[in-house]
Design an enzyme around this catalytic site. Structure first.
Site, PDB file in Angstrom:
ATOM      1  N   TYR A 108       0.847  -1.186   0.000  1.00  0.00           N
ATOM      2  CA  TYR A 108       0.000   0.000   0.000  1.00  0.00           C
ATOM      3  C   TYR A 108       0.885   1.240   0.000  1.00  0.00           C
ATOM      4  CZ  TYR A 108       0.901   0.696   5.002  1.00  0.00           C
ATOM      5  OH  TYR A 108       1.498   0.925   6.210  1.00  0.00           O
ATOM      6  N   CYS A 109       0.288   2.353  -0.374  1.00  0.00           N
ATOM      7  CA  CYS A 109       0.956   3.651  -0.339  1.00  0.00           C
ATOM      8  C   CYS A 109      -0.024   4.642   0.273  1.00  0.00           C
ATOM      9  CB  CYS A 109       1.419   4.069  -1.733  1.00  0.00           C
ATOM     10  SG  CYS A 109       0.065   4.320  -2.902  1.00  0.00           S
ATOM     11  N   LYS A 110       0.055   5.892  -0.142  1.00  0.00           N
ATOM     12  CA  LYS A 110      -0.855   6.894   0.416  1.00  0.00           C
ATOM     13  C   LYS A 110      -2.259   6.764  -0.158  1.00  0.00           C
ATOM     14  CE  LYS A 110      -1.368  11.870   1.100  1.00  0.00           C
ATOM     15  NZ  LYS A 110      -0.742  13.188   0.889  1.00  0.00           N
ATOM     16  N   GLY A 112      -2.802   4.906  -3.571  1.00  0.00           N
ATOM     17  CA  GLY A 112      -2.917   3.815  -4.538  1.00  0.00           C
ATOM     18  C   GLY A 112      -2.030   3.922  -5.756  1.00  0.00           C
ATOM     19  N   TYR A 137      -3.324   4.101   2.197  1.00  0.00           N
ATOM     20  CA  TYR A 137      -3.431   4.367   3.628  1.00  0.00           C
ATOM     21  C   TYR A 137      -4.565   5.337   3.941  1.00  0.00           C
ATOM     22  CZ  TYR A 137      -2.017   5.276   8.438  1.00  0.00           C
ATOM     23  OH  TYR A 137      -1.999   5.390   9.815  1.00  0.00           O
TER      24      TYR A 137
END
Length: 143
Positions: A108-110, A112, A137
């Protein structure tokens, strides 16, 4: 006696043919299975609910946060390992973890975008089961 030899010879030929056919069928089945594995997408985007279910399951998984270290320090999903996808050494850093490319990896990132980039890089590295959190996130912490 001559008829007995012919019958015995025919029986042996039929048995040999039956064993060969089974082996060929098994080989074809194995080839189809291999093709299916190669054509199955390695990268799959999961909803928050599905991602959470996978994390809470009994299967041992690796969770990778691909954001910058400062973002990771501000908050992350429990158990996540930070490997910054924007780092020039992303692939080397990922390889340094000693992960099995055949095992499921959750990323995951901030929001997508970067996890999509990381997933593509991981596919190129041979990872077969990459699960990406839809919405990143921000979606995770959102009620």
């Amino acid at each position: 006696m001559k008829n007995t030899n012919i019958i015995l010879l025919l029986t042996l030929l039929l048995l040999n043919f039956a064993c060969t056919s089974t082996t060929e069928a098994q080989q074809e089945e194995k080839e189809v299975s291999t093709v299916e594995q190669k054509t199955a997408p390695a990268h799959e985007v999961l909803s928050k609910a599905d991602f959470k279910t996978m994390l809470e399951g009994k299967e041992k998984l690796v969770l990778i946060d691909v954001r910058r270290p400062a973002e990771f320090e501000e908050g992350h999903i429990d158990g996540a390992i930070n490997v910054n996808v924007l780092d020039d050494n992303f692939k080397e850093n990922l390889l340094g973890l000693g992960l099995d490319p055949a095992k499921k990896v959750l990323v995951y990132c901030k929001s997508g975008a970067r996890s999509g980039r990381a997933s593509k890089a991981m596919e190129q590295m041979g990872f077969l089961q990459i699960k990406d959190l839809k919405g990143g996130y921000l979606g995770w912490v959102k009620e």
